[in-house]
Design a protein around this motif. Structure first.
Motif, PDB file in Angstrom:
ATOM      1  N   ILE A   1       0.841  -1.208   0.000  1.00  0.00           N
ATOM      2  CA  ILE A   1       0.000   0.000   0.000  1.00  0.00           C
ATOM      3  C   ILE A   1       0.869   1.248   0.000  1.00  0.00           C
ATOM      4  O   ILE A   1       0.655   2.189  -0.769  1.00  0.00           O
ATOM      5  CB  ILE A   1      -0.961  -0.009   1.213  1.00  0.00           C
ATOM      6  CG1 ILE A   1      -2.017  -1.093   1.018  1.00  0.00           C
ATOM      7  CG2 ILE A   1      -1.613   1.358   1.400  1.00  0.00           C
ATOM      8  CD1 ILE A   1      -2.868  -1.345   2.246  1.00  0.00           C
TER       9      ILE A   1
ATOM     10  N   ARG B   1       2.658   1.890  -3.374  1.00  0.00           N
ATOM     11  CA  ARG B   1       1.771   2.428  -4.412  1.00  0.00           C
ATOM     12  C   ARG B   1       1.527   3.919  -4.236  1.00  0.00           C
ATOM     13  O   ARG B   1       1.346   4.644  -5.208  1.00  0.00           O
ATOM     14  CB  ARG B   1       0.441   1.687  -4.420  1.00  0.00           C
ATOM     15  CG  ARG B   1       0.495   0.390  -5.187  1.00  0.00           C
ATOM     16  CD  ARG B   1      -0.891  -0.166  -5.422  1.00  0.00           C
ATOM     17  NE  ARG B   1      -1.593  -0.401  -4.173  1.00  0.00           N
ATOM     18  CZ  ARG B   1      -1.730  -1.583  -3.596  1.00  0.00           C
ATOM     19  NH1 ARG B   1      -1.205  -2.650  -4.156  1.00  0.00           N
ATOM     20  NH2 ARG B   1      -2.379  -1.709  -2.463  1.00  0.00           N
TER      21      ARG B   1
ATOM     22  N   ALA C   1      -4.267  -1.502   6.984  1.00  0.00           N
ATOM     23  CA  ALA C   1      -4.237  -0.884   5.656  1.00  0.00           C
ATOM     24  C   ALA C   1      -4.612   0.595   5.733  1.00  0.00           C
ATOM     25  O   ALA C   1      -4.013   1.435   5.049  1.00  0.00           O
ATOM     26  CB  ALA C   1      -5.184  -1.619   4.718  1.00  0.00           C
TER      27      ALA C   1
ATOM     28  N   HIS D   1      -2.114   3.583   4.612  1.00  0.00           N
ATOM     29  CA  HIS D   1      -2.469   4.543   3.573  1.00  0.00           C
ATOM     30  C   HIS D   1      -2.382   5.980   4.079  1.00  0.00           C
ATOM     31  O   HIS D   1      -1.836   6.858   3.409  1.00  0.00           O
ATOM     32  CB  HIS D   1      -3.879   4.248   3.036  1.00  0.00           C
ATOM     33  CG  HIS D   1      -4.243   5.111   1.883  1.00  0.00           C
ATOM     34  ND1 HIS D   1      -4.967   6.268   2.024  1.00  0.00           N
ATOM     35  CD2 HIS D   1      -3.950   4.996   0.557  1.00  0.00           C
ATOM     36  CE1 HIS D   1      -5.118   6.823   0.848  1.00  0.00           C
ATOM     37  NE2 HIS D   1      -4.513   6.074  -0.058  1.00  0.00           N
TER      38      HIS D   1
END
Length: 167
Positions: free
Chosen positions: A26, A29, A67, A71
């Protein structure tokens, strides 16, 4: 997660092995830099260790919770890097002193002021600048004689517009 919240290092090692690939993916990206992604992923895993007591199983799964933290932390890192770049650009712009012969932005010809429906003389600044540079220039541009008699008695130029056009 309850064992991790109570400080069980063995339980955290299992959690780390299970979640670190997800967290790193994550972050990578979002951040798009491997070195920074590794750093941010490490910070996220430390946050999971420190905030384990705040985890609520009725809100989300452990994977979803991790997650979300990953993020948010990655986005914070990107925003921080962008703010630093913006500060550097602003500082460089403030410190920039133009060279003596550097020309600033020029207005485009379409933005010149003009009187609607007629051409103006002198052009916006041309004649005034000419008068400043050459003080002997007359105050108004010279005008051509209205009509000149040429051989044979013709007048040149003919009256324009013709009298029957004018109301």
């Amino acid at each position: 997660m309850q064992k991790v919240a109570h400080g069980d290092k063995q339980a955290f090692a299992v959690l780390y092995d299970a979640l670190s690939p997800l967290v790193f993916g994550i972050v990578l990206r979002v951040v798009r830099d491997r070195a920074q992604s590794e750093e941010v992923a490490q910070e996220v895993m430390i946050d999971l260790w420190r905030q384990a007591a705040r985890y609520r199983p009725e809100s989300a799964s452990v994977r979803t919770w991790a997650a979300t933290i990953a993020h948010r932390r990655a986005v914070d890192r990107v925003r921080s890097a962008q703010a630093a770049t913006d500060r550097e650009h602003a500082r460089a712009a403030r410190e920039h002193t133009p060279a003596f012969d550097e020309v600033g932005p020029q207005p485009s010809p379409s933005h010149r002021p003009s009187l609607p429906g007629r051409r103006s003389w002198p052009p916006s600044t041309g004649y005034a600048n000419c008068r400043r540079a050459f003080p002997s220039t007359p105050a108004h541009p010279p005008s051509a004689p209205a009509r000149v008699v040429v051989s044979g008695g013709w007048l040149w130029p003919p009256a324009w517009p013709p009298r029957h056009w004018v109301a």
